[in-house]
Write a protein that holds these residues in place. Structure first.
Motif, short mmCIF file in Angstrom:
data_model
loop_
_atom_site.label_atom_id
_atom_site.label_comp_id
_atom_site.label_asym_id
_atom_site.label_seq_id
_atom_site.Cartn_x
_atom_site.Cartn_y
_atom_site.Cartn_z
N GLN A 66 -12.59 27.37 -11.10
CA GLN A 66 -12.31 27.15 -12.51
C GLN A 66 -10.81 27.10 -12.73
OE1 GLN A 66 -14.26 30.27 -14.64
NE2 GLN A 66 -16.28 29.70 -13.91
N ILE A 67 -10.42 26.55 -13.87
CA ILE A 67 -9.00 26.42 -14.19
C ILE A 67 -8.34 27.80 -14.31
CG2 ILE A 67 -9.42 26.25 -16.68
CD1 ILE A 67 -6.60 24.51 -14.72
N THR A 68 -9.09 28.81 -14.72
CA THR A 68 -8.50 30.15 -14.84
C THR A 68 -8.09 30.70 -13.49
OG1 THR A 68 -10.73 31.07 -14.85
CG2 THR A 68 -9.68 30.73 -16.98
N TRP A 69 -8.85 30.40 -12.45
CA TRP A 69 -8.48 30.85 -11.11
C TRP A 69 -7.15 30.24 -10.70
CZ3 TRP A 69 -13.04 30.27 -7.21
CH2 TRP A 69 -14.15 30.96 -7.67
N TYR A 70 -7.11 28.92 -10.81
CA TYR A 70 -5.90 28.22 -10.40
C TYR A 70 -4.72 28.61 -11.28
CZ TYR A 70 -9.08 25.43 -7.61
OH TYR A 70 -10.02 25.02 -6.71
N TYR A 133 5.94 25.66 -15.66
CA TYR A 133 4.57 26.17 -15.59
C TYR A 133 4.53 27.66 -15.93
CZ TYR A 133 -0.10 27.25 -14.31
OH TYR A 133 -1.39 27.68 -14.37
N HIS A 134 5.43 28.43 -15.33
CA HIS A 134 5.44 29.87 -15.58
C HIS A 134 5.75 30.17 -17.05
CE1 HIS A 134 5.39 33.93 -13.94
NE2 HIS A 134 6.42 34.21 -14.71
N SER A 135 6.67 29.44 -17.61
CA SER A 135 7.04 29.66 -19.02
C SER A 135 5.90 29.30 -19.96
CB SER A 135 8.28 28.85 -19.38
OG SER A 135 9.36 29.24 -18.58
N ARG A 140 0.94 30.87 -23.18
CA ARG A 140 -0.53 30.88 -23.28
C ARG A 140 -1.06 32.32 -23.26
NH1 ARG A 140 -4.26 29.35 -18.40
NH2 ARG A 140 -6.28 29.17 -19.39
N HIS A 141 -0.51 33.14 -22.39
CA HIS A 141 -0.95 34.54 -22.33
C HIS A 141 -0.55 35.31 -23.59
CE1 HIS A 141 -2.78 35.21 -18.35
NE2 HIS A 141 -2.10 34.13 -18.03
N LEU A 142 0.59 34.99 -24.15
CA LEU A 142 0.97 35.64 -25.41
C LEU A 142 0.01 35.26 -26.54
CD1 LEU A 142 4.86 35.31 -25.30
CD2 LEU A 142 3.49 37.39 -25.03
N VAL A 143 -0.45 34.01 -26.53
CA VAL A 143 -1.45 33.60 -27.52
C VAL A 143 -2.74 34.39 -27.31
CG1 VAL A 143 -2.91 31.66 -28.25
CG2 VAL A 143 -0.47 31.31 -27.86
N THR A 151 -12.14 31.50 -26.44
CA THR A 151 -13.44 30.94 -26.11
C THR A 151 -13.34 30.17 -24.80
OG1 THR A 151 -13.03 28.88 -27.30
CG2 THR A 151 -14.01 30.69 -28.57
N ASN A 152 -14.47 29.94 -24.16
CA ASN A 152 -14.45 29.22 -22.88
C ASN A 152 -13.82 27.84 -23.03
OD1 ASN A 152 -15.59 31.30 -21.44
ND2 ASN A 152 -17.68 30.53 -21.66
N LYS A 153 -14.17 27.15 -24.09
CA LYS A 153 -13.64 25.81 -24.31
C LYS A 153 -12.13 25.85 -24.53
CE LYS A 153 -14.18 21.77 -27.26
NZ LYS A 153 -14.83 21.19 -28.43
N ALA A 154 -11.66 26.80 -25.34
CA ALA A 154 -10.22 26.90 -25.62
C ALA A 154 -9.45 27.31 -24.36
CB ALA A 154 -9.98 27.90 -26.74
N VAL A 155 -10.03 28.17 -23.55
CA VAL A 155 -9.36 28.60 -22.31
C VAL A 155 -9.18 27.40 -21.38
CG1 VAL A 155 -9.67 29.97 -20.22
CG2 VAL A 155 -10.03 31.02 -22.44
N MET A 156 -10.22 26.58 -21.26
CA MET A 156 -10.11 25.39 -20.40
C MET A 156 -9.11 24.39 -20.97
SD MET A 156 -13.95 24.73 -19.01
CE MET A 156 -13.40 23.27 -18.17
#
Length: 177
Positions: A66-70, A133-135, A140-143, A151-156
């Motif tokens: 999944q995109i979260t892994w990568y 990418y890191h920035s 994204r993590h601050l959001v 949600t799963n859709k928003a995370v992807m």
């Protein structure tokens, strides 16, 4: 101290002489267990039999990537690359006078000026990609920390958005600026 606590301490002190032994008045709870000594080989056999019955946690290969892994993996890698590069250059800059290296601004500018346009652009892209990418993934993590886009859709969507924005910004700053 509450009266209940005083009462409990008094009971413990009154009962302590009954439990004295090698512990000099400390209250000790005893749990009797039936055990027997075993040789090293028989103990290992018991352990092997127990390991056979233990559940095995599933390996990553049975899951669909999944995109979260990568995203997590690349966020850590880019953090290591950026901080490692900073430390390596910082230590090299400090050690340069002793080792006879020329890391002054004029020397670096003259060295980079001798590179081809493709080499310069590739070097800028190699520095820009981990930075962007890191920035962007940090934003994204601050959001997420604010409780949004969970949600799963928003995370992807945000994961692929960070990848796309990072590549676009890196190409722009690497090849056009």
């Amino acid at each position: 101290m509450s009266s209940m606590r005083v009462f409990q301490l008094g009971l413990r002190r009154a009962a302590a002489p009954a439990f004295r032994g090698n512990f000099a008045g400390r209250m000790v709870q005893r749990r009797l267990a039936n055990s027997q000594s075993a040789s090293q080989s028989s103990a290992e056999e018991i352990l092997v039999k127990q390991r056979v019955n233990r559940p095995v946690s599933p390996h990553l290969t049975i899951y669909r990537p999944q995109i979260t892994w990568y995203g997590s993996m690349f966020n850590r890698l880019t953090g290591i690359i950026l901080s490692g590069g900073l430390y390596v250059f910082g230590f090299a800059y400090l050690a340069a006078p002793t080792l006879g290296w020329h890391l002054e601004s004029q020397s670096l500018i003259a060295t980079v000026a001798g590179w081809s346009a493709f080499t310069k652009a590739s070097a800028k892209f190699a520095v820009a990609m981990p930075f962007f990418y890191h920035s962007l993934n940090g934003v994204r993590h601050l959001v997420w920390d604010m409780g949004r886009a969970m949600t799963n859709k928003a995370v992807m969507q945000t994961g692929w958005g960070v990848v796309g924005a990072s590549v676009a910004a890196s190409i722009y700053y690497g090849f056009f600026v």
